[in-house]
Motif scaffolding. Structure first.
Motif, PDB file in Angstrom:
ATOM      1  N   GLU A   1       0.829  -1.210   0.000  1.00 22.85           N
ATOM      2  CA  GLU A   1       0.000   0.000   0.000  1.00 22.85           C
ATOM      3  C   GLU A   1       0.863   1.260   0.000  1.00 22.85           C
ATOM      4  O   GLU A   1       0.572   2.222  -0.716  1.00 22.85           O
ATOM      5  N   ILE A   2       1.925   1.264   0.807  1.00 18.19           N
ATOM      6  CA  ILE A   2       2.811   2.435   0.871  1.00 18.19           C
ATOM      7  C   ILE A   2       3.492   2.645  -0.470  1.00 18.19           C
ATOM      8  O   ILE A   2       3.601   3.776  -0.965  1.00 18.19           O
ATOM      9  N   ALA A   3       3.955   1.553  -1.075  1.00 19.79           N
ATOM     10  CA  ALA A   3       4.615   1.644  -2.384  1.00 19.79           C
ATOM     11  C   ALA A   3       3.673   2.222  -3.428  1.00 19.79           C
ATOM     12  O   ALA A   3       4.061   3.083  -4.235  1.00 19.79           O
ATOM     13  N   SER A   4       2.419   1.785  -3.419  1.00 13.50           N
ATOM     14  CA  SER A   4       1.435   2.271  -4.391  1.00 13.50           C
ATOM     15  C   SER A   4       1.158   3.754  -4.201  1.00 13.50           C
ATOM     16  O   SER A   4       1.116   4.526  -5.171  1.00 13.50           O
ATOM     17  N   GLU A   5       0.989   4.177  -2.949  1.00 15.70           N
ATOM     18  CA  GLU A   5       0.664   5.581  -2.668  1.00 15.70           C
ATOM     19  C   GLU A   5       1.821   6.503  -3.016  1.00 15.70           C
ATOM     20  O   GLU A   5       1.611   7.641  -3.429  1.00 15.70           O
ATOM     21  N   LYS A   6       3.041   6.030  -2.844  1.00 16.79           N
ATOM     22  CA  LYS A   6       4.209   6.869  -3.082  1.00 16.79           C
ATOM     23  C   LYS A   6       4.802   6.664  -4.482  1.00 16.79           C
ATOM     24  O   LYS A   6       5.855   7.237  -4.799  1.00 16.79           O
ATOM     25  N   ASN A   7       4.142   5.814  -5.286  1.00 16.42           N
ATOM     26  CA  ASN A   7       4.629   5.521  -6.639  1.00 16.42           C
ATOM     27  C   ASN A   7       6.069   5.005  -6.636  1.00 16.42           C
ATOM     28  O   ASN A   7       6.897   5.396  -7.457  1.00 16.42           O
ATOM     29  N   LEU A   8       6.349   4.141  -5.676  1.00 15.10           N
ATOM     30  CA  LEU A   8       7.662   3.515  -5.567  1.00 15.10           C
ATOM     31  C   LEU A   8       7.490   2.007  -5.642  1.00 15.10           C
ATOM     32  O   LEU A   8       6.390   1.481  -5.481  1.00 15.10           O
ATOM     33  N   SER A   9       8.579   1.306  -5.882  1.00 17.20           N
ATOM     34  CA  SER A   9       8.497  -0.150  -5.976  1.00 17.20           C
ATOM     35  C   SER A   9       8.357  -0.773  -4.586  1.00 17.20           C
ATOM     36  O   SER A   9       8.767  -0.182  -3.572  1.00 17.20           O
ATOM     37  N   PHE A  10       7.781  -1.974  -4.564  1.00 17.35           N
ATOM     38  CA  PHE A  10       7.689  -2.734  -3.318  1.00 17.35           C
ATOM     39  C   PHE A  10       9.080  -2.934  -2.719  1.00 17.35           C
ATOM     40  O   PHE A  10       9.284  -2.806  -1.512  1.00 17.35           O
ATOM     41  N   HIS A  11      10.060  -3.238  -3.572  1.00 17.09           N
ATOM     42  CA  HIS A  11      11.434  -3.487  -3.107  1.00 17.09           C
ATOM     43  C   HIS A  11      12.014  -2.251  -2.413  1.00 17.09           C
ATOM     44  O   HIS A  11      12.671  -2.365  -1.378  1.00 17.09           O
ATOM     45  N   THR A  12      11.755  -1.049  -2.979  1.00 14.51           N
ATOM     46  CA  THR A  12      12.292   0.178  -2.381  1.00 14.51           C
ATOM     47  C   THR A  12      11.717   0.406  -0.989  1.00 14.51           C
ATOM     48  O   THR A  12      12.452   0.707  -0.038  1.00 14.51           O
TER      49      THR A  12
END
Length: 220
Positions: free
Chosen positions: A172-183
């Motif tokens: 969810e955090i990755a999606s909201e921040k437009n970052l990868s799951f890995h990051t």
């Protein structure tokens, strides 16, 4: 023959463990658990299993809860299998019962296999890295509950910690921040390492003490 329960919600870790376990003949049942509820259900079904657990990815309230679970299911052998664990946590767990073994995810394949084979024989295994730290007295426990250092985390890490404390998943955090799951997952590991915590519950307590998230916001 022993049953094995893989308690790890990282796909790559599960795949690697499945590969290693497939090479061992003394396996009767192989099960998986993605969360604490599933883990307890599987242990009830297989009360003499070997549990391979990444404690940092499950929502245990602390070492005491894991120790209580071990005491409840005394025939289970545990392999703590994580990227990193605080020395205070390891001391508490390892001194509580011989049922706990420890091997790190960056250990060699040979050490990981040795841990699995020892657990299948109800023997303890502690990897060389952790053994050396325990013998040297390194990593003396420093409790984040007593001291809050506001300079431990970068602003980005504080923002991500806030989202974690508010109950959002890494995805969810990755999606909201437009970052990868890995990051985001890398940030999460760095946050836990810097704070010396092992789970979301402990990280959330730090976030509240440091004012990163306030109670009013937390209970919305």
């Amino acid at each position: 023959m022993r049953e094995y329960i893989i308690a790890d919600n990282q796909d790559i870790s599960r795949a690697g463990l499945m590969f290693l376990l497939s090479r061992i003949k003394e396996i009767d049942v192989l099960r998986e658990a993605d969360n604490k509820t599933e883990l307890i259900r599987e242990i009830r079904l297989h009360p003499q299993a070997v549990v391979i657990l990444d404690y940092t990815l499950f929502d245990f309230a602390g070492a005491d809860e894991l120790i209580v679970l071990q005491q409840r299911f005394k025939e289970v052998n545990w392999i703590l299998f994580s990227d990193e664990l605080s020395m205070s946590f390891l001391r508490q767990i390892l001194f509580s019962s011989m049922a706990f073994s420890v091997v790190m995810k960056d250990n060699s394949k040979e050490e990981i296999l040795s841990a699995i084979q020892c657990a299948s024989r109800k023997e303890r295994f502690i990897c060389n890295h952790v053994s050396n730290l325990l013998l040297s007295g390194a990593g003396s426990p420093g409790s984040v509950s007593n001291t809050v250092n506001d300079h431990l985390l970068t602003q980005t890490e504080k923002n991500i910690l806030k989202e974690i404390a508010l109950g959002k998943t890494t995805k969810e955090i990755a999606s909201e921040k437009n970052l990868s799951f890995h990051t985001i997952n890398s940030h999460r590991k760095n946050i836990f390492r810097k704070l010396g915590v092992n789970n979301v519950h402990e990280a959330t307590k730090y976030a509240m003490r440091a004012g990163i998230v306030d109670l009013a916001e937390y209970y919305i």
